[in-house]
Design a protein around this motif. Structure first.
Motif, PDB file in Angstrom:
ATOM      1  N   ASN A 227      39.491 -10.362  54.360  1.00 28.19           N
ATOM      2  CA  ASN A 227      40.562 -11.012  53.678  1.00 28.19           C
ATOM      3  C   ASN A 227      40.272 -12.503  53.316  1.00 28.19           C
ATOM      4  OD1 ASN A 227      42.959 -12.182  53.146  1.00 28.19           O
ATOM      5  ND2 ASN A 227      44.314 -11.498  54.816  1.00 28.19           N
ATOM      6  N   PHE A 229      41.583 -14.527  51.731  1.00 26.72           N
ATOM      7  CA  PHE A 229      42.698 -15.689  51.492  1.00 26.72           C
ATOM      8  C   PHE A 229      42.814 -16.082  53.139  1.00 26.72           C
ATOM      9  CE2 PHE A 229      43.881 -12.710  48.307  1.00 26.72           C
ATOM     10  CZ  PHE A 229      43.914 -13.577  47.125  1.00 26.72           C
ATOM     11  N   ALA A 230      42.823 -15.274  54.349  1.00 25.99           N
ATOM     12  CA  ALA A 230      43.217 -15.814  55.588  1.00 25.99           C
ATOM     13  C   ALA A 230      41.833 -16.370  56.025  1.00 25.99           C
ATOM     14  CB  ALA A 230      43.611 -14.375  56.385  1.00 25.99           C
ATOM     15  N   SER A 231      40.855 -16.031  55.533  1.00 28.09           N
ATOM     16  CA  SER A 231      39.571 -16.785  55.620  1.00 28.09           C
ATOM     17  C   SER A 231      39.465 -18.338  55.057  1.00 28.09           C
ATOM     18  CB  SER A 231      38.122 -16.018  55.116  1.00 28.09           C
ATOM     19  OG  SER A 231      38.316 -14.758  55.688  1.00 28.09           O
ATOM     20  N   GLN A 232      39.999 -18.199  54.061  1.00 30.81           N
ATOM     21  CA  GLN A 232      40.368 -19.571  53.302  1.00 30.81           C
ATOM     22  C   GLN A 232      41.079 -20.496  54.348  1.00 30.81           C
ATOM     23  OE1 GLN A 232      42.053 -19.908  49.716  1.00 30.81           O
ATOM     24  NE2 GLN A 232      41.442 -21.886  49.252  1.00 30.81           N
ATOM     25  N   TYR A 233      42.256 -19.791  54.638  1.00 31.12           N
ATOM     26  CA  TYR A 233      43.109 -20.509  55.612  1.00 31.12           C
ATOM     27  C   TYR A 233      42.693 -20.944  56.734  1.00 31.12           C
ATOM     28  CZ  TYR A 233      46.897 -20.035  59.225  1.00 31.12           C
ATOM     29  OH  TYR A 233      47.419 -20.145  60.440  1.00 31.12           O
ATOM     30  N   ALA A 234      41.603 -20.039  57.315  1.00 33.73           N
ATOM     31  CA  ALA A 234      41.098 -20.291  58.707  1.00 33.73           C
ATOM     32  C   ALA A 234      39.885 -21.395  58.343  1.00 33.73           C
ATOM     33  CB  ALA A 234      40.417 -19.139  59.372  1.00 33.73           C
TER      34      ALA A 234
END
Ligand SMILES: Nc1ncnc2c1ncn2[C@@H]1O[C@H](COP(=O)(O)OP(=O)(O)OP(=O)(O)O)[C@@H](O)[C@H]1O
Ligand SMILES: [Mg+2]
Lengths: 358, 523
Positions: A227, A229-234
């Motif tokens: 994911n 997107f979630a990695s970017q968010y993290a």
């Protein structure tokens, strides 16, 4: 948890089914051409495992395949399709041999590791180009790595003819002390070309497993692949992970090439086309479900098919062409892995509903 | 009701995942032409039951009758042939396709092998006008708001002509106005003889639209009640098994120094238009600032800009005295940001990973979760177990994947992760979407607790109730700008609604007093 077990089970069903289907199709083809499939497969098994020599050759053949398969799996975990393993392996092969023959007087203690590392770096950089282009310009890694396959092929052939030799088709042998050959191992295996590459493959498998499951970098690569997107968010750095995973993937492909150059052949010669080893490594990774242990098994299986297949014409009279068709059909089913998985999902009625949009 | 034949009858339905019974001997009957509500806590097994009815899951045991006939529903298409259509809790749309393409997917009409896109588009337009479900048929799903995606999902079922509709938390993403519209749609659908099963955590919606309600608690059907004769409090208590409070208890805020300061912020959305226009805002330690507004007025872009997920065009964002605009998300996170994202599947979780891996998403590279670049799995698991316990995330273990959690429990896992990091500034975007009343009570209490501990909280919600109850100040956002900052104690829901629709503060007040309502003082 049962549902987990069930998942692993369906996961294993697919590769096993593809191998079985491939073998059945191979048998049908042999029957169709009027050959005895049982005798055919018997001589294949004999030719792969029938004597220390054959076992040695099978292991020799499997080692680079496993390493390259691992290379594919790392890029794949990050969500990239590294189709340029062949070119990266070729660069690794070329550069390691080049370094080794350039310094014939240097001690093996230095020359051997330096040549290996140079080869690994060559492969890594070759793949890294695609990684950088992808990270900074969004260029498809698939197209770039395919193009780099051809570039690698022609660069290698040019250098062999014009720089490494005087218009000869093969370089000189690398100095003795730089070879991965081990006399005791060769003798143990009836004089086969099995070499230290075997141990390198074992160590690399363990290292890759540790890297992917136990380190923060492996965790990041898996996260980005599953994911982005979630990695970017993290707060993970997508660009860094794209480049890193391609770099490692190419490094391993390069190492596979090093094994060919410094273990199996001890030189490099003009290639008629893009070497198959990269594509076989990809098939090995897909069959092995991108899991290190699975890749070891499927690498061994591939080697048995190839090395054992070579004995089929002599052992059972099945001509080489038919052997090739048999092997190709097994590989086809392995490649059709995804297709088979699709049908299993479709007809078993069991679906994973959680997860929403994919 | 004139016709009371049972269109659906589910008898003794049990669904096991391993040793865990998600559904345990559940009975459910739905009459023709009724709106039947399913009520239950997060993880009670509502989605599982409906997934069985829509052919995505097969029951371990139990029988299903449709229109009196015993059926085996083995796939979604089998279910659709029986006239059952489901709008899922998490959308099943293809991001890269347009809304039209998504709606006709699987039922494409073709002429000589070519898609009859224009006719489909026309038909969708008619449907969407008839039911007031506004969508942009030619927009790609990835570029439209969550609310529009939901409307597209509802249209998809209508387009297929199903006469038994299952809506799994359809209102969770809709604005209050849209919810009222949806309720009207549901009523008109039942008038046409369609039967509707609706899952929602909002009891007032059940009161507004449902005829009967089946309550499910921890996998078992507890009771089916007549909605008219049962009070909201009774329904809530029945569902949770204890008595719940709807009111948020809190003392007046004690705001201190500003933690987040935004000056003249401009952010463009992905099509290049300005979504946030010259916006300035301040959030102080010890206060909850609510952002009210109708979906699509720049709230998401504002939050993405603060959190570093979107580029800032111009202006400054200062967090804890440090300018953070256009810095990488990790730097912003480490400066002191916690973020409960609006879209939990896209940003909040890595679904195929385990819960313990998800719980360490922003902290994995720090001790004790890793040392010298090596992960410490035991430490991650231990901390996840603690959070699961503390925040009552209903799961088999921390080793289960995030996708095996029910929708509400996924949200709880994210909230647990974000709050436990103790950020000085916490963004909560739609934090209670899809949560049951018990869990909402819990989350609201938690947000207030963060505030009382001196944290600054930015709450973005489309739900007026939530913004009014939890916030200390409310900033109303309209077309990318803050059009007014009001005190929730001194503003009425009507005034807030008018502000959200673009009226100015004075106008809203004038309209209010004109209509004879008590005039409200606005700060
Ligand atoms: N594929 C699965 N594997 C294992 N457990 C599962 C799976 N799907 C659901 N569960 C479990 O079954 C229970 C019921 O889940 P379900 O999604 O039906 O809840 P729900 O009532 O819809 O909750 P919510 O209101 O939060 O959406 C949960 O505890 C969930 O963790
Ligand atoms: Mg649910």
């Amino acid at each position: 948890m049962l549902s987990e077990n069930k998942k692993t089970l369906t996961n294993l069903t697919v590769p096993i089914l593809s191998v079985v289907l491939g073998l059945v199709l191979g048998a049908l083809i042999m029957l169709g051409f009027g050959y005895d499939p049982i005798a055919g497969y018997q001589s294949m098994i004999n030719g792969a495992l029938g004597s220390p020599f054959y076992i040695g050759e099978t292991l020799r053949y499997a080692s680079p395949l496993i390493i390259i398969g691992l290379g594919f799996s790392i890029a794949n975990s990050a969500g990239f399709f590294n189709i340029g393993l062949s070119g990266q392996a070729l660069m690794g092969w070329l550069v390691s041999v080049w370094v080794a023959i350039s310094f014939p007087d240097v001690s093996g203690l230095i020359l051997l590791p330096v040549s290996v590392i140079a080869g690994v770096l060559a492969g890594a950089i070759w793949a890294g180009i695609a990684g950088v282009l992808r990270a900074y310009f969004g260029t498809s890694e698939v197209i770039i790595t395919i193009m780099l396959n051809y570039t690698a092929l022609h660069v290698t052939n040019y250098l062999i003819r014009n720089v490494l030799t005087e218009s000869s088709d093969a370089t000189a042998r690398i100095p003795e002390q730089a070879s991965l050959r081990m006399d005791w191992l060769s003798q143990l295996a009836g004089g086969s070309r099995v070499n230290a590459g075997l141990f390198i493959a074992i160590v690399v498998t363990i290292l890759v497993w540790i890297f992917m499951t136990k380190t923060t970098m492996g965790y990041e690569i898996r996260s980005v692949g599953m994911n982005p997107f979630a990695s970017q968010y993290a707060g993970m750095n997508a660009k860094k992970n794209i480049i890193l995973s391609m770099f490692i993937s190419g490094g391993l492909a390069g190492l596979g090439g090093v094994l060919e150059g410094m273990g199996t052949f001890n030189n490099i010669f003009v290639q008629a086309g893009i070497p198959n080893i990269g594509f076989d490594g990809m098939a090995v990774a897909l069959l092995g479900l991108s899991h290190p242990l699975g890749i070891v098994f499927s690498g061994l299986l591939f080697a048995m098919l190839k090395i054992g297949g070579a004995s089929m014409p002599l052992g059972s009279g099945v001509p080489t062409e038919v052997v090739d068709i048999v092997i190709a059909s097994i590989i086809f089913f392995v490649g059709a892995n995804y297709l088979i998985r699709f049908f299993i999902n479709k007809f078993s009625g069991k679906k994973d509903v959680k997860g929403g949009v994919k | 009701m004139p016709d009371t034949a049972n269109v659906i009858e589910m008898r003794g339905i049990t669904k096991q995942f391993g040793s865990f019974k998600a559904n345990d001997n559940i009975n459910l009957t739905v009459k023709k032409g009724e709106v039947h509500a399913l009520l239950g806590e997060n993880g009670a097994g509502k989605s599982t039951l409906m997934n069985i009815l829509s052919g995505l899951l097969e029951p371990t045991s139990g029988e299903i009758y449709v229109n009196g006939e015993k059926v085996h529903i083995t796939s979604p298409s089998a279910s659709s042939r029986l006239g059952i259509g489901m709008v899922h809790q998490h959308f099943m749309l293809v991001d890269k396709f347009t809304i039209t393409e998504n709606i006709i997917l699987g039922t494409e009409k073709t002429k000589l092998g070519f898609l009859e896109r224009r006719e489909a588009q026309q038909e969708i337009k008619e449907l969407s006008e008839r039911y007031g479900l506004f969508v942009d048929p030619s927009a790609k799903v990835e570029s439209v708001s969550v609310g529009m995606q939901q409307r597209a999902e509802i249209l998809k079922t209508l387009y297929r002509g199903n006469d038994i509709l299952i809506l799994d938390e359809p209102t969770a993403v809709l604005t209050p106005q849209e919810i009222t519209e949806l309720m009207d749609i549901l009523r008109s659908l039942t008038k046409e003889g369609k039967s509707i099963i609706i899952i929602t955590h909002k009891i007032e919606e059940i009161k507004a639209v449902a005829d009967r309600c089946t309550v499910i608690r921890r996998g078992k059907s507890v009771d089916t009640v007549d909605v008219k004769t049962t009070s909201q409090q009774e329904l809530a208590d029945l569902m949770v098994g204890r008595s719940v409070s709807f009111k948020v208890d809190k003392t007046p805020a004690q705001p201190k120094e500003p933690v987040l300061t935004i000056k003249n912020l401009v952010v463009k959305e992905n099509r290049g238009l300005e979504a946030v226009k010259d916006l300035s805002l301040e959030v102080r330690a010890g206060e909850i600032l609510g952002i009210a507004g109708i979906d699509g007025n720049g709230q998401s872009e504002l939050i993405h800009a603060i959190t570093g997920l979107t580029k800032v065009e111009s202006g400054t964002i200062t967090l804890e005295g440090k300018e953070i605009q256009n810095l990488p998300p990790r730097v912003i996170t480490e400066t002191g940001l916690g973020h409960i994202p609006e879209d939990r599947h896209k940003h909040g979780l890595i679904l195929p990973m385990t819960i313990y891996e998800n719980m360490a998403l922003q902290t994995y590279y720090k001790e004790p979760f890793s040392k010298n670049n090596f992960l410490n799995k035991e430490a991650m698991q231990k901390s996840a177990r603690k959070l699961i316990e503390e925040y009552d995330v209903r799961t088999q273990s921390e080793n289960s994947t995030a996708e095996s959690l029910s929708g509400g429990n996924q949200q709880k896992a994210i909230i647990a992760r974000e709050i436990s990091r103790q950020p000085k500034f916490l963004i909560a975007a739609q934090p209670t979407r899809g949560l049951d009343v018990g869990a909402i009570e819990y989350i609201h209490r938690n947000l207030v607790e963060q505030r009382d501990n001196g944290k600054a909280v930015l709450l973005m919600s489309f739900e007026l109730d939530e913004v009014m109850n939890v916030s200390d100040r409310i900033a109303v956002m309209y077309e990318g700008k803050i059009v007014g900052i009001v005190d929730p104690r001194e503003v009425t829901e009507q005034e807030l609604g008018l502000l959200m629709a673009g009226s100015s503060l004075e106008k809203a007040k004038a309209l209010e007093s004109q209509s004879g309502k008590e005039s409200a003082n606005v700060k």
